[in-house]
Design an enzyme around this catalytic site. Structure first.
Site, PDB file in Angstrom:
ATOM      1  N   GLU A  51     -33.608   6.834   5.933  1.00  9.45           N
ATOM      2  CA  GLU A  51     -34.104   7.805   6.926  1.00  9.45           C
ATOM      3  C   GLU A  51     -35.590   8.096   6.611  1.00  9.45           C
ATOM      4  O   GLU A  51     -35.976   8.162   5.437  1.00  9.45           O
ATOM      5  CB  GLU A  51     -33.279   9.095   6.765  1.00  9.45           C
ATOM      6  CG  GLU A  51     -33.677  10.259   7.636  1.00  9.45           C
ATOM      7  CD  GLU A  51     -32.842  11.526   7.305  1.00  9.45           C
ATOM      8  OE1 GLU A  51     -32.128  11.545   6.273  1.00  9.45           O
ATOM      9  OE2 GLU A  51     -32.916  12.480   8.092  1.00  9.45           O
ATOM     10  N   LYS A  91     -31.437  11.617  15.749  1.00  6.57           N
ATOM     11  CA  LYS A  91     -30.426  12.286  14.902  1.00  6.57           C
ATOM     12  C   LYS A  91     -29.801  13.486  15.622  1.00  6.57           C
ATOM     13  O   LYS A  91     -30.506  14.414  16.049  1.00  6.57           O
ATOM     14  CB  LYS A  91     -31.091  12.729  13.603  1.00  6.57           C
ATOM     15  CG  LYS A  91     -30.151  13.305  12.552  1.00  6.57           C
ATOM     16  CD  LYS A  91     -30.954  13.597  11.266  1.00  6.57           C
ATOM     17  CE  LYS A  91     -30.085  14.062  10.125  1.00  6.57           C
ATOM     18  NZ  LYS A  91     -30.888  14.306   8.902  1.00  6.57           N
ATOM     19  N   CYS A 111     -28.021  10.136   8.200  1.00  5.95           N
ATOM     20  CA  CYS A 111     -27.775  11.091   7.119  1.00  5.95           C
ATOM     21  C   CYS A 111     -26.741  12.171   7.480  1.00  5.95           C
ATOM     22  O   CYS A 111     -25.569  11.901   7.576  1.00  5.95           O
ATOM     23  CB  CYS A 111     -29.092  11.692   6.639  1.00  5.95           C
ATOM     24  SG  CYS A 111     -28.962  12.320   4.949  1.00  5.95           S
TER      25      CYS A 111
END
Ligand code: ACM
Length: 267
Positions: free
Chosen positions: A40, A114, A147
């Protein structure tokens, strides 16, 4: 059929985009694999202190780093996934997303924003609006999450319901649980998951000291850790997987994991 994944665990230097990119490109171009996964925010580092600081390094999807990734992926016939800070222009003004790209054969095939932001990301980034999607590349069905999406089992489940054989999971993990939790995410969805984390420590002006936990890994649909990288140092490992193993969700003659869901009771 098998596909070779390369897990590229790096130590990005905060705001040093050129240096971080060069180190990642050097590893990609000197390693024999088909799908490369970077962490990331591999370009910028993680611990932003303000939206202004983020704005200085956020990039549109057309940028010179992607130009080089596109060229490398085309020349070598490979796919490359990693995270970056995305700057998007909207009618309501600029928006910044914590995004991940999948560049394959010279094309940007996925730009995932995300969905579940972690901690101070919520102050500077806009929650993603792309949702979860799966693309097929050379017969492999690939999905992307980032993540902290791991904390929501719905993310891996959505990608699995969309047909993913392998979930690429660029990460900047600071909590000690994810590497264990992905065992369950892989098992309950019968899917491969490649979590690629970073190492090192960053401190922002709010005094948050963040130590990233390395230990990038691939977990198989039957819950085996196929490869695990070190906790504290940069490293790269490759692993060959057979994506067809993830296609059947039958775990015995009576139980098909996804077909056996009872969504009418999941309220
Ligand atoms: C995280 O989502 N980077 C913990």
């Amino acid at each position: 059929m098998t596909v070779k994944l390369a897990l590229v665990q790096t130590h990005p230097r905060f705001l040093a985009l050129d240096e971080n990119h060069r180190r990642a490109i050097d590893v990609v171009t000197s390693t024999d694999a088909e799908i490369y996964v970077l962490p990331e925010l591999y370009l910028s580092g993680y611990a932003f202190s303000s939206t202004d600081e983020l704005a200085r390094v956020a990039l549109p999807t057309s940028n010179r780093y992607f130009d080089e990734l596109l060229a490398v992926s085309k020349d070598r016939g490979v796919a490359i996934c990693g995270g970056y800070a995305e700057a998007a222009t909207t009618d309501a003004g600029p928006r910044y997303y914590n995004s991940a790209f999948l560049i394959a054969d010279g094309e940007l095939t996925v730009n995932y924003r995300k969905t579940h932001l972690f901690f101070r990301e919520t102050q500077f980034f806009t929650p993603g609006d792309t949702g979860f999607s799966v693309i097929e590349w050379r017969g492999v069905r690939v999905g992307v999450m980032i993540c902290f999406d791991w904390f929501y089992p719905e993310a891996a489940r959505a990608l699995s319901l969309a047909g993913a054989d392998v979930i690429l999971h660029p990460s900047n993990l600071v909590l000690p649980y994810c590497q264990k939790a992905m065992y369950a995410r892989a098992l309950e969805n019968h899917v491969f998951i490649a979590t690629v984390n970073r190492v090192g420590r960053e401190t922002n002006s709010h005094g948050d000291g963040l130590t990233f936990t390395g230990a990038s890994q691939v977990v198989s649909p039957s819950g085996e850790y196929l490869v695990t990288l070190p906790v504290e140092s940069e490293d790269m490992r490759t692993v060959e997987i057979d994506p067809s193993v993830a296609r059947s969700k039958k775990i015995n003659e009576f139980n098909d994991l996804l077909a056996g869901r009872r969504p009418e009771f999941y309220r």
